[in-house]
Design an enzyme around this catalytic site. Structure first.
Site, PDB file in Angstrom:
ATOM      1  N   SER A 170       0.833  -1.203   0.000  1.00 54.27           N
ATOM      2  CA  SER A 170       0.000   0.000   0.000  1.00 54.27           C
ATOM      3  C   SER A 170       0.864   1.248   0.000  1.00 54.27           C
ATOM      4  O   SER A 170       1.635   1.499   0.930  1.00 54.27           O
ATOM      5  CB  SER A 170      -0.904   0.011   1.229  1.00 54.27           C
ATOM      6  OG  SER A 170      -1.475   1.302   1.344  1.00 54.27           O
TER       7      SER A 170
ATOM      8  N   HIS B 175      -0.890  -1.182  -4.523  1.00 53.34           N
ATOM      9  CA  HIS B 175      -2.185  -0.901  -3.889  1.00 53.34           C
ATOM     10  C   HIS B 175      -2.326   0.599  -3.618  1.00 53.34           C
ATOM     11  O   HIS B 175      -1.491   1.207  -2.947  1.00 53.34           O
ATOM     12  CB  HIS B 175      -2.249  -1.688  -2.575  1.00 53.34           C
ATOM     13  CG  HIS B 175      -3.581  -1.684  -1.900  1.00 53.34           C
ATOM     14  ND1 HIS B 175      -4.612  -2.519  -2.282  1.00 53.34           N
ATOM     15  CD2 HIS B 175      -4.050  -0.973  -0.849  1.00 53.34           C
ATOM     16  CE1 HIS B 175      -5.657  -2.313  -1.490  1.00 53.34           C
ATOM     17  NE2 HIS B 175      -5.345  -1.375  -0.609  1.00 53.34           N
TER      18      HIS B 175
ATOM     19  N   ASP C 242      -4.780   3.363  -2.026  1.00 48.21           N
ATOM     20  CA  ASP C 242      -5.912   3.564  -1.123  1.00 48.21           C
ATOM     21  C   ASP C 242      -6.512   4.942  -1.329  1.00 48.21           C
ATOM     22  O   ASP C 242      -5.894   5.949  -0.993  1.00 48.21           O
ATOM     23  CB  ASP C 242      -5.432   3.438   0.334  1.00 48.21           C
ATOM     24  CG  ASP C 242      -5.150   2.001   0.700  1.00 48.21           C
ATOM     25  OD1 ASP C 242      -6.073   1.176   0.584  1.00 48.21           O
ATOM     26  OD2 ASP C 242      -4.008   1.705   1.105  1.00 48.21           O
TER      27      ASP C 242
ATOM     28  N   MET D 191      -9.403   7.530  -0.310  1.00 52.68           N
ATOM     29  CA  MET D 191     -10.349   7.805   0.780  1.00 52.68           C
ATOM     30  C   MET D 191     -10.950   9.188   0.585  1.00 52.68           C
ATOM     31  O   MET D 191     -10.231  10.125   0.236  1.00 52.68           O
ATOM     32  CB  MET D 191      -9.633   7.774   2.127  1.00 52.68           C
ATOM     33  CG  MET D 191      -8.873   6.507   2.404  1.00 52.68           C
ATOM     34  SD  MET D 191      -8.054   6.622   4.005  1.00 52.68           S
ATOM     35  CE  MET D 191      -7.091   5.102   3.975  1.00 52.68           C
TER      36      MET D 191
ATOM     37  N   HIS E   7      -8.064   0.712  -4.335  1.00 57.79           N
ATOM     38  CA  HIS E   7      -9.027   0.348  -3.285  1.00 57.79           C
ATOM     39  C   HIS E   7      -9.814   1.604  -2.938  1.00 57.79           C
ATOM     40  O   HIS E   7      -9.288   2.520  -2.309  1.00 57.79           O
ATOM     41  CB  HIS E   7      -8.240  -0.186  -2.077  1.00 57.79           C
ATOM     42  CG  HIS E   7      -9.062  -0.466  -0.868  1.00 57.79           C
ATOM     43  ND1 HIS E   7      -8.493  -0.650   0.382  1.00 57.79           N
ATOM     44  CD2 HIS E   7     -10.396  -0.619  -0.684  1.00 57.79           C
ATOM     45  CE1 HIS E   7      -9.448  -0.887   1.259  1.00 57.79           C
ATOM     46  NE2 HIS E   7     -10.609  -0.859   0.650  1.00 57.79           N
TER      47      HIS E   7
ATOM     48  N   MET F 163     -12.254   3.657  -1.011  1.00 55.39           N
ATOM     49  CA  MET F 163     -12.984   3.798   0.257  1.00 55.39           C
ATOM     50  C   MET F 163     -13.748   5.116   0.181  1.00 55.39           C
ATOM     51  O   MET F 163     -13.416   6.105   0.846  1.00 55.39           O
ATOM     52  CB  MET F 163     -11.992   3.779   1.429  1.00 55.39           C
ATOM     53  CG  MET F 163     -11.408   2.389   1.652  1.00 55.39           C
ATOM     54  SD  MET F 163      -9.916   2.415   2.648  1.00 55.39           S
ATOM     55  CE  MET F 163      -8.718   2.731   1.354  1.00 55.39           C
TER      56      MET F 163
ATOM     57  N   MET G 118     -11.128  -6.786   4.646  1.00 60.61           N
ATOM     58  CA  MET G 118     -10.396  -5.860   5.504  1.00 60.61           C
ATOM     59  C   MET G 118     -10.105  -6.554   6.833  1.00 60.61           C
ATOM     60  O   MET G 118     -11.014  -7.092   7.466  1.00 60.61           O
ATOM     61  CB  MET G 118     -11.209  -4.592   5.773  1.00 60.61           C
ATOM     62  CG  MET G 118     -11.406  -3.669   4.583  1.00 60.61           C
ATOM     63  SD  MET G 118      -9.881  -3.067   3.827  1.00 60.61           S
ATOM     64  CE  MET G 118      -9.061  -2.249   5.207  1.00 60.61           C
TER      65      MET G 118
ATOM     66  N   ASP H 147      -6.293  -7.028   3.716  1.00 63.47           N
ATOM     67  CA  ASP H 147      -5.750  -5.670   3.825  1.00 63.47           C
ATOM     68  C   ASP H 147      -5.877  -5.161   5.258  1.00 63.47           C
ATOM     69  O   ASP H 147      -6.984  -5.003   5.773  1.00 63.47           O
ATOM     70  CB  ASP H 147      -6.547  -4.779   2.858  1.00 63.47           C
ATOM     71  CG  ASP H 147      -6.037  -3.350   2.792  1.00 63.47           C
ATOM     72  OD1 ASP H 147      -5.055  -3.019   3.471  1.00 63.47           O
ATOM     73  OD2 ASP H 147      -6.653  -2.563   2.035  1.00 63.47           O
TER      74      ASP H 147
END
Ligand code: DX5
Ligand code: ZN
Length: 214
Positions: free
Chosen positions: A6, A30, A32, A34, A63, A65, A135, A173
């Site tokens: 990540s 990866h 992330d 958000m 990913h 979120m 998760m 993750d």
């Protein structure tokens, strides 16, 4: 197992050398994303993803979120992202159509769940999604402690995937490191996401290698 480090745990002042480490040692990269609404934190957006895309030599694994993942599928595809996961909690009844939208853009689709969502909620998407993201911490922050019950959740999902003859990958993750990688493999994990355990290591490439070999 595959290793998808990540980027959230990288040194953002030196992203080029951090991505270079991943180009040498990672299977996937990866990312992330958000939005400060789906999770109580904001990470990075397209100013970073566009830049990483120019130098990434490994498949990018985004990913999402965010409350509205579907707003971003096209831009991720334009950046050459290969794997996109979004949360079942955000998508609800639109999960199957999100999977189709991702497929229509030529990407692989993953459905993610937080630790408080029953694993059986994913069962309707076996045979549709290319991968599932379990998760093992609550989404929102790197550096949290691995939740051990995640091992049983992975086994439960793996059992169902195998029983149905599907070939979906299971990605895990949160709080993943050399201390739990072997147990995760035994439980049925196929892809390990690791942020702090890779980037806080004095030798990130060796850390990725030992996770892969666990
Ligand atoms: C958390 C993110 C994770 C996180 C993992 O919301 O989805 O990918 O960066 O970080 P570590 O490996 O430090 O738990
Ligand atoms: Zn993640």
């Amino acid at each position: 197992m595959l290793v998808s480090p990540s980027l959230l745990a990288a040194d953002f002042l030196h992203l080029d050398s951090e991505v270079e480490k991943l180009n040498r040692g990672a299977d996937w990269i990866h990312l992330d994303v958000m939005d400060g609404s789906f999770v109580p934190n904001i990470s990075f957006g397209f100013s970073v993803i566009d830049a990483v895309a120019k130098v990434a030599a490994k498949p990018m694994d985004a990913h999402l979120m965010v409350v509205h993942p579907e707003h971003w599928f096209e831009r991720l595809a334009a950046d050459g992202v290969e794997f996109v996961s979004f949360h079942l909690e955000a998508a609800g009844r639109r999960t199957a159509s999100h999977i189709m939208a991702i497929h229509d853009l030529g990407m692989k689709a993953g459905v993610a769940i937080n630790p408080d969502i029953p694993v059986r909620s994913l069962f309707p998407y076996i045979g549709k999604a290319d991968f599932f993201l379990i998760m093992s911490v609550f989404a929102g922050f790197g550096g949290q402690k691995f939740i051990y019950e995640s091992l049983d959740r992975i086994s439960e999902l793996k059992g169902e995937v195998v029983a149905r003859g599907a070939d979906a990958l299971i990605e895990v993750d949160g709080g993943v490191g050399t201390g739990n990688a072997a147990a995760l493999r035994e439980a049925g994990a196929d892809v390990l996401v690791a942020g702090s355990s890779v980037f806080n290591s004095p030798d990130a490439v060796a850390a990725m290698q030992s996770l892969r070999a666990a």
